[in-house]
Design an enzyme around this catalytic site. Sequence first.
Site, PDB file in Angstrom:
ATOM      1  N   GLU A   1      -4.141  -0.573   6.998  1.00 20.59           N
ATOM      2  CA  GLU A   1      -3.145  -0.634   5.930  1.00 20.59           C
ATOM      3  C   GLU A   1      -3.848  -0.780   4.590  1.00 20.59           C
ATOM      4  O   GLU A   1      -4.876  -1.468   4.495  1.00 20.59           O
ATOM      5  CB  GLU A   1      -2.217  -1.843   6.153  1.00 20.59           C
ATOM      6  CG  GLU A   1      -1.396  -1.701   7.430  1.00 20.59           C
ATOM      7  CD  GLU A   1      -0.464  -2.881   7.691  1.00 20.59           C
ATOM      8  OE1 GLU A   1      -0.389  -3.796   6.835  1.00 20.59           O
ATOM      9  OE2 GLU A   1       0.186  -2.880   8.752  1.00 20.59           O
TER      10      GLU A   1
ATOM     11  N   HIS B   1       4.792  -2.274   5.683  1.00 19.75           N
ATOM     12  CA  HIS B   1       4.693  -3.663   6.149  1.00 19.75           C
ATOM     13  C   HIS B   1       5.656  -4.593   5.382  1.00 19.75           C
ATOM     14  O   HIS B   1       5.245  -5.604   4.825  1.00 19.75           O
ATOM     15  CB  HIS B   1       3.245  -4.170   6.025  1.00 19.75           C
ATOM     16  CG  HIS B   1       2.947  -5.303   6.969  1.00 19.75           C
ATOM     17  ND1 HIS B   1       1.741  -5.482   7.579  1.00 19.75           N
ATOM     18  CD2 HIS B   1       3.715  -6.336   7.417  1.00 19.75           C
ATOM     19  CE1 HIS B   1       1.756  -6.564   8.344  1.00 19.75           C
ATOM     20  NE2 HIS B   1       2.965  -7.103   8.259  1.00 19.75           N
TER      21      HIS B   1
END
Length: 414
Positions: A274, A297
């Site tokens: 990420e 997220h």
Amino acid sequence: MEPNFVHSNLLKSTSQIKILLVESIHPVAKEQLEEAGFDVTLLSHSPSEEELLQIISQYQVLGIRSKTNLTNSFFQKSPHLLALGAFCIGTNQIDLEAANSKGIPAFNAPYSNTRSVAELVIAEIIALSRQLGDRNSGAHRGEWIKMAVGSREVRGKVLGIVGYGHIGSQLSVLAEALGLKVIFYDLVKKLPLGNAQATASLEELLALADFVSLHVPETPQTKEMIGAGELGKMKRGSYLINASRGTVVDIEALAGALKEQHLMGAAIDVFPEEPASNKEKFSSPLQNLSNVILTPHIGGSTEEAQYNIGVEVAQSLIQFIKNGSTTGAVNFPNVDLPIHRRCRRIINVHKNEPGVLGEINGIVSKEGANILGQFLATDANIGYLVTDLEKGEAERVAKEIALLKRSIHTRIVV
Ligand code: NAI
């Protein structure tokens, strides 16, 4: 001999306790800590270690979020700290072992965003079932794709929850209210809520569920627990939702299952890799696949969750400072203490070595003090001892206990 550390001359009042909160922690935390009588300073940025070390000696408690790193060297130079508040979920940014060895408990708020994640998943179940992501972006592009084929109600469909912990079980309750049938698989035997039913294995769940939603932690056992084999065992035309951790799903295998249209769609909030900040670019093999919802997220990222985190950690700090309770500390023996009335409560953190308790109680009896209650909890390195004495002699006793070679922190609760 200099004591290891006598905490701030045994602080006598709450207003002597100064708390530094950084990284724009939700203002409710400052409000609650001030209401409890503490002196609170709130900074909006994440200070570097150097900046923090220049100011931290003025404070007894530090509250951070995820961007402030607290290293071993920070704790070696800040042994006076009473406690840490991690106003977030994860605590990877803190050298917890170093904090523990200095007798500093760290409190976080692991379950403050449970509801936020469960609500996102509910939204995704309906969005996948109605292909909302694609219909929405199509309409924005000027496309008018009105059709019923492949669009379904969720009522009566089977939701398979993998990991029936805080989020999984909350999701179970919300999903049943929508008319979904809930089955779940967990390593540990869990009480099924409502009409939910446990399956004997992950395979059984995968074969039965129309929607599979993952809510397990990141562990060696959950790494890629959903790979090509597991995806193949899912019902043709089913959907996968992952708002747990990116490592749980083999993302290339998932892209393959979607391209082959074995799965009808997926909603993925977490990824093996990420971006570290909003400024970095995000790329994934799942981009541009149909009926795939990708979110950055955000499962737990709501204003309510931030507020709840502020309240939960502030309350843990208040309980610890005023009462000595360490419930919820991630790096410390957990003790939930009764309220101390008509007594003085001495808190001592010491190295967990044989004979310490005897030494401490030797001091108490030498001073002719009377113990009203005593609580001890230990971990591999430290012992956390709480001693309630009849009023009067506590200062003398605490000072002597602080002088013991194996004492790390000693204080009287204010
Ligand atoms: P929890 O600890 O309450 O529940 C996890 C459950 O998974 C437990 O019941 C445990 O027994 C079970 N489990 C562990 N290993 C398993 C395995 N190999 N097979 C089957 N079950 C297993 O955790 P919680 O709070 O429900 O969180 C679940 C996940 O959600 C975590 O990975 C957490 O990091 C993630 N999370 C993601 C957020 C987001 O923003 N997307 C926000 C909050 C949490």
